[in-house]
Structures are given as structure tokens and as C-alpha cells.
Write a protein that holds these residues in place. Sequence first.
Motif, PDB file in Angstrom:
ATOM      1  N   ALA A   1       0.827  -1.208   0.000  1.00 62.13           N
ATOM      2  CA  ALA A   1       0.000   0.000   0.000  1.00 62.13           C
ATOM      3  C   ALA A   1       0.862   1.259   0.000  1.00 62.13           C
ATOM      4  CB  ALA A   1      -0.913   0.000   1.219  1.00 62.13           C
ATOM      5  N   ALA A   2       0.627   2.117  -0.978  1.00 54.80           N
ATOM      6  CA  ALA A   2       1.382   3.351  -1.097  1.00 54.80           C
ATOM      7  C   ALA A   2       0.926   4.376  -0.064  1.00 54.80           C
ATOM      8  CB  ALA A   2       1.224   3.922  -2.508  1.00 54.80           C
ATOM      9  N   ILE A   3       1.790   5.308   0.256  1.00 51.21           N
ATOM     10  CA  ILE A   3       1.443   6.400   1.165  1.00 51.21           C
ATOM     11  C   ILE A   3       0.405   7.293   0.492  1.00 51.21           C
ATOM     12  CG2 ILE A   3       2.349   8.449   2.344  1.00 51.21           C
ATOM     13  CD1 ILE A   3       5.037   6.978   2.536  1.00 51.21           C
ATOM     14  N   GLY A   4      -0.567   7.724   1.270  1.00 52.85           N
ATOM     15  CA  GLY A   4      -1.573   8.636   0.757  1.00 52.85           C
ATOM     16  C   GLY A   4      -2.710   7.972   0.025  1.00 52.85           C
TER      17      GLY A   4
ATOM     18  N   ASP B   1      -4.363   2.346   5.072  1.00 51.02           N
ATOM     19  CA  ASP B   1      -3.093   2.580   5.753  1.00 51.02           C
ATOM     20  C   ASP B   1      -1.924   2.172   4.857  1.00 51.02           C
ATOM     21  OD1 ASP B   1      -4.451   3.430   8.021  1.00 51.02           O
ATOM     22  OD2 ASP B   1      -4.462   1.434   8.932  1.00 51.02           O
ATOM     23  N   ALA B   2      -0.818   2.881   4.986  1.00 50.95           N
ATOM     24  CA  ALA B   2       0.367   2.601   4.184  1.00 50.95           C
ATOM     25  C   ALA B   2       1.010   1.284   4.603  1.00 50.95           C
ATOM     26  CB  ALA B   2       1.367   3.740   4.307  1.00 50.95           C
ATOM     27  N   ALA B   3       1.832   0.743   3.717  1.00 50.31           N
ATOM     28  CA  ALA B   3       2.438  -0.581   3.892  1.00 50.31           C
ATOM     29  C   ALA B   3       3.147  -0.711   5.241  1.00 50.31           C
ATOM     30  CB  ALA B   3       3.421  -0.848   2.761  1.00 50.31           C
TER      31      ALA B   3
ATOM     32  N   TYR C   1       5.491   2.304   6.878  1.00 50.93           N
ATOM     33  CA  TYR C   1       5.479   3.692   6.422  1.00 50.93           C
ATOM     34  C   TYR C   1       4.399   4.483   7.155  1.00 50.93           C
ATOM     35  CZ  TYR C   1       8.336   2.127   2.465  1.00 50.93           C
ATOM     36  OH  TYR C   1       9.332   1.605   1.687  1.00 50.93           O
ATOM     37  N   SER C   2       4.644   5.769   7.321  1.00 50.94           N
ATOM     38  CA  SER C   2       3.636   6.660   7.884  1.00 50.94           C
ATOM     39  C   SER C   2       3.533   7.895   7.003  1.00 50.94           C
ATOM     40  CB  SER C   2       3.998   7.065   9.320  1.00 50.94           C
ATOM     41  OG  SER C   2       5.043   8.023   9.317  1.00 50.94           O
TER      42      SER C   2
ATOM     43  N   GLY D   1      10.459   6.684   4.551  1.00 50.87           N
ATOM     44  CA  GLY D   1      11.068   5.396   4.835  1.00 50.87           C
ATOM     45  C   GLY D   1      10.319   4.604   5.887  1.00 50.87           C
ATOM     46  N   ILE D   2      10.866   3.440   6.205  1.00 49.78           N
ATOM     47  CA  ILE D   2      10.253   2.508   7.143  1.00 49.78           C
ATOM     48  C   ILE D   2      10.757   2.800   8.550  1.00 49.78           C
ATOM     49  CG2 ILE D   2      10.042   0.072   7.772  1.00 49.78           C
ATOM     50  CD1 ILE D   2      10.440  -0.550   4.771  1.00 49.78           C
ATOM     51  N   THR D   3       9.836   2.936   9.476  1.00 49.72           N
ATOM     52  CA  THR D   3      10.172   3.205  10.859  1.00 49.72           C
ATOM     53  C   THR D   3       9.316   2.333  11.770  1.00 49.72           C
ATOM     54  OG1 THR D   3       8.545   4.997  11.024  1.00 49.72           O
ATOM     55  CG2 THR D   3      10.780   5.597  10.381  1.00 49.72           C
TER      56      THR D   3
END
Length: 297
Positions: free
Chosen positions: A249-252, A256-258, A281-282, A287-289
Motif C-alpha cells: 500500500a502506497a502512502i496517501g 493505511d500505508a504498507a 510507512y507513515s 522510509g520505514i520506521t
Amino acid sequence: MTAFTLAHLSDPHLAPLPQPKPSELFGKRVLGYLNWHRNRKHRQSRAFADALVTDIKTQHPDHIAVTGDLVNIGLDTEFAAARDWLRSLGQPHDVSLVPGNHDAYVRETYPRCAAQWLDYMRGDGADTQTQLAFPYLRKRGPLVLIGASTAVPTPPFMATGTLGQPQLAVLERVLSQTANNSFRVLLIHHPLRAKHWHKRLTDAAALLDILRRYGAELILHGHDHKHSLMWLDGPARQIPAVGVPSTSAAIGGKHDAAAYNLFRVAHESDAWRCDWSVRGYSEARDGITELRTQRLI
């Protein structure tokens, strides 16, 4: 006891969608194909899925669980591509899979799951198995992984799932027999409580009744493409049921994002401990956090 780490991801809906042959565009597939080009191709990104897989490997999980929807409209070529993606995650011994409703998108190609992915859905001691058989059992460290299938072909505009009485009977027996000596993790695609009628698990009430009587330590699902935690009644305490967004899932986008889940399970002072963290992602960061940490049990 050293903690056992289980990673959980779901609903990769692997992109890009292969170009179907004209003969493949019939029935429900026509709607899925149009939906892909109008909506999903803008919301599902293979780059996000690949980045999550890379990040998972930096966490060194002991096992990975995937709760379905690897493909989109059930094209023959999608199943082979999904097999290659599974191999990028790890060997069949280290990755457990259950199918989702998109993997059973049309009745004609649902058997490709067995042809291409069987090793990832094969229970312990079932080396000669040549057909899908659910639920399956796998023992990994302190975990008993119970893989159930809710994947059934459905009419257009429907995304329901069904376990069926044979699976429910086996689940009742297995959960009863393993109640006192293992950390039981049920893998299932559909959540046990659904917001939308056309996306529900049709026999959720029967499974909830079994869980009330025999329990489980953790339930993992996908389908909703969102972060979720619900608590279900068990015989002694409530059972956490955890969902996760689409791996691609892409941001936006609409959902919810991946992201993916990590569970660290250990036996401490004659009781189970399970710590849950979410990485992904948020909207606010690149990036991934780490998005969340919580003790579940």
C-alpha cells in the motif's frame, strides 16, 4: 527462554498486473481488471512491498506468516510471480502462508495455489501432500502455527470468506489438544468481525464459539488493509486478533500505508509473554520506521 520472533505481513496484491489474454477477461475478472486500472494500480506499489521484505530481513525473524491475497484477479501468470515473491521471503520451512479471497478470485484458477505455493502451506509431516489441506499445523519453536483457509470463489462485488464445517471440526480438535503446552497462533485471511457485510467471514460465529471454549494465544489476519487490534473472548482471558495493512500500500492511498507486524514470544515464570511492534510507512515520515510497540500478553 530466548524470545521467538514471528513476522506477519498480508495482502501484497503484487504489482504490476500482467496483461490478460482476451479469453481471460470474463465474469468477475472484468470488474477486477477495470478496478485495477482505475484504482488499485495507483494505490499498490511493488517498490513498497520489496522495501518491506528488505526491512524484515534486517529484523532477523525466526519465522514469517503471510495471510493471503498475493494476487489480484487470479490470472495464471500471477501465481507464478507470487511463488517467486514467496521465495524472496524465505524457504517454505521458514514461511507459512494461508490464501485470501483474491487468491480464489475465480474457480478456474484457484487450484494454482496448490500447484505453485503448496510447500508454503504444507503441515508438518505432510511431505507427500499434493493437494491443499486446511487447517494445517506447523510447530516452530514454542509456536504452533495453525493455518486456516477462508478463500472461496465468490460472485461479483462479494469478498466474503468461509471456513466450512470440516475445517471448523479440525480447528476445535486442534485447539483443544494444544491448549496447555504451546503458544497457538491462528493464521486466517478474513477478520472475525467485519465492518462490511460483503467482506465478512460467513461462519465467524462458529469460530468465535470454538475460541470461547478452547482459546488461542494470538490470531493474525489481513483483508482489511489497515492496522487493527481486536480482543476476542477466550476461556480464561481475551485473545488478541491483529490485522495489518497491505504489504504494497502506497502512502496517501485509501488505506493505511504498507507495514508489517513483529511478535516476540517467550515463556516467562510459567506464563506466556508476547510483545508486538509494527514497522512500516507513515504519512509523516520518509522510509520505514517503528510505528508502534505494545505488550499483548
